[in-house]
Write a protein that holds these residues in place. Structure first.
Motif, mmCIF file in Angstrom:
data_model
loop_
_atom_site.group_PDB
_atom_site.id
_atom_site.type_symbol
_atom_site.label_atom_id
_atom_site.label_comp_id
_atom_site.label_asym_id
_atom_site.label_seq_id
_atom_site.Cartn_x
_atom_site.Cartn_y
_atom_site.Cartn_z
ATOM 1 N N LYS A 127 0.822 -1.209 0.000
ATOM 2 C CA LYS A 127 0.000 0.000 0.000
ATOM 3 C C LYS A 127 0.856 1.260 0.000
ATOM 4 C CE LYS A 127 -3.781 2.452 0.457
ATOM 5 N NZ LYS A 127 -4.745 2.572 -0.659
ATOM 6 N N LYS A 128 1.967 1.202 0.729
ATOM 7 C CA LYS A 128 2.820 2.386 0.848
ATOM 8 C C LYS A 128 4.267 1.948 0.996
ATOM 9 C CE LYS A 128 3.361 6.651 3.543
ATOM 10 N NZ LYS A 128 2.840 7.458 4.676
ATOM 11 N N CYS A 129 5.172 2.664 0.338
ATOM 12 C CA CYS A 129 6.595 2.332 0.420
ATOM 13 C C CYS A 129 7.406 3.613 0.264
ATOM 14 C CB CYS A 129 6.966 1.336 -0.680
ATOM 15 S SG CYS A 129 8.701 0.837 -0.661
ATOM 16 N N ASP A 130 8.400 3.801 1.152
ATOM 17 C CA ASP A 130 9.250 4.991 1.034
ATOM 18 C C ASP A 130 10.541 4.685 0.270
ATOM 19 O OD1 ASP A 130 10.897 3.622 2.792
ATOM 20 O OD2 ASP A 130 10.584 4.980 4.484
ATOM 21 N N HIS A 131 10.662 3.453 -0.223
ATOM 22 C CA HIS A 131 11.780 3.001 -1.069
ATOM 23 C C HIS A 131 13.109 2.882 -0.330
ATOM 24 C CE1 HIS A 131 9.008 3.640 -4.360
ATOM 25 N NE2 HIS A 131 8.870 4.901 -4.010
ATOM 26 N N GLU A 132 13.106 3.169 0.962
ATOM 27 C CA GLU A 132 14.356 3.112 1.716
ATOM 28 C C GLU A 132 14.232 2.296 3.002
ATOM 29 O OE1 GLU A 132 17.200 4.184 0.743
ATOM 30 O OE2 GLU A 132 16.584 5.332 -1.026
ATOM 31 N N LYS A 133 13.227 2.629 3.825
ATOM 32 C CA LYS A 133 13.142 2.042 5.166
ATOM 33 C C LYS A 133 11.868 1.236 5.410
ATOM 34 C CE LYS A 133 12.852 3.472 10.070
ATOM 35 N NZ LYS A 133 13.760 2.434 10.629
ATOM 36 N N ILE A 134 10.717 1.789 5.037
ATOM 37 C CA ILE A 134 9.434 1.219 5.448
ATOM 38 C C ILE A 134 8.543 0.905 4.250
ATOM 39 C CG2 ILE A 134 7.261 1.707 6.654
ATOM 40 C CD1 ILE A 134 9.489 1.224 8.581
ATOM 41 N N ASN A 135 7.898 -0.254 4.291
ATOM 42 C CA ASN A 135 6.748 -0.463 3.417
ATOM 43 C C ASN A 135 5.630 -1.143 4.195
ATOM 44 O OD1 ASN A 135 7.039 -3.288 3.310
ATOM 45 N ND2 ASN A 135 8.037 -3.272 1.320
ATOM 46 N N ILE A 136 4.410 -0.924 3.728
ATOM 47 C CA ILE A 136 3.217 -1.434 4.403
ATOM 48 C C ILE A 136 2.418 -2.267 3.407
ATOM 49 C CG2 ILE A 136 1.071 -0.825 5.588
ATOM 50 C CD1 ILE A 136 2.435 1.824 6.376
#
Length: 219
Positions: A127-136
């Motif tokens: 659903k969401k990814c910052d491409h570095e640290k976190i994805n959901i």
């Protein structure tokens, strides 16, 4: 409009959009990804199933239009039956392709350290990814039966989301009781080959960070 033509139009609208989105994505990412990474993408390996279905829809539409006069006399919905049978045979692929078309990874060209498609459950999407640290990741039809350590009672929970922290190399799972939406937990998540395991988060700052991250995704 005959029942067949109505069915064909509805499926062309729905699956035609999915096919276009995926085809554009393949064209967009292919120049930037290694062949190995590209083949890991689930939509890349499954896209031909959808391409064949679109071709079947177009053939059925053409034949149906030509025979519309006779169909008006004798009725029937043979095309709907044939097309539905094809979708049933590849139901898992259809479900996943629709999820892929809405996934944050669809047009991503980064060779990342997340689990990517290799760690993707059926009927799931990023659903969401910052491409570095976190994805959901959001999931459909992902349920667990867990025993409460305080009272020893087993309850069924639906998984609202899983979160991966690439920097800390940790995963978290957010669950909600199927019969009590006030009964929610955020736990460490350890996916296994035969079964998964879970753990309590004791660090309050870490817990608060996970909560804030999930809230930012409007979970």
């Amino acid at each position: 409009m005959s029942r067949d033509l109505e069915f064909i139009k509805q499926d062309k609208d729905r699956w035609g959009k999915v096919y276009i989105d995926i085809s554009y994505a393949v064209d967009n990412v292919a120049p930037f990804l290694s062949e190995k990474t590209l083949k890991i993408r689930k939509y890349y390996s499954k896209k031909d199933v959808l391409k064949k279905y679109i071709n079947l829809l177009e053939s059925a539409e053409s034949e149906n239009t030509k025979s519309s006069f006779l169909k008006g006399l004798f009725g029937g919905n043979k095309y709907e039956t044939l097309l539905t049978s094809y979708k049933r045979d590849y139901s898992e692929d259809f479900d996943q392709l629709e999820k892929c078309s809405k996934c944050a990874c669809l047009n991503c060209i980064k060779e990342c350290n997340f689990n990517t498609c290799l760690g993707c459950r059926r009927n799931s999407l990023i659903k969401k990814c910052d491409h570095e640290k976190i994805n959901i990741t959001y999931h459909d039809n992902f349920t667990l039966e867990l025993t409460n350590n305080n009272n020893g009672r087993a309850s069924k929970y639906k998984v609202l989301a899983t979160l991966q922290d690439c920097e800390l190399q940790r995963q978290y799972i957010i669950i909600e009781n199927l019969f009590d939406n006030n009964d929610k937990f955020i736990l460490y998540y350890y996916p296994g080959i035969s079964e998964d395991s879970y753990g309590e988060i004791t660090d309050s700052k870490e817990f608060d960070f996970v909560v804030e991250t999930l809230e930012s995704a409007n979970l």
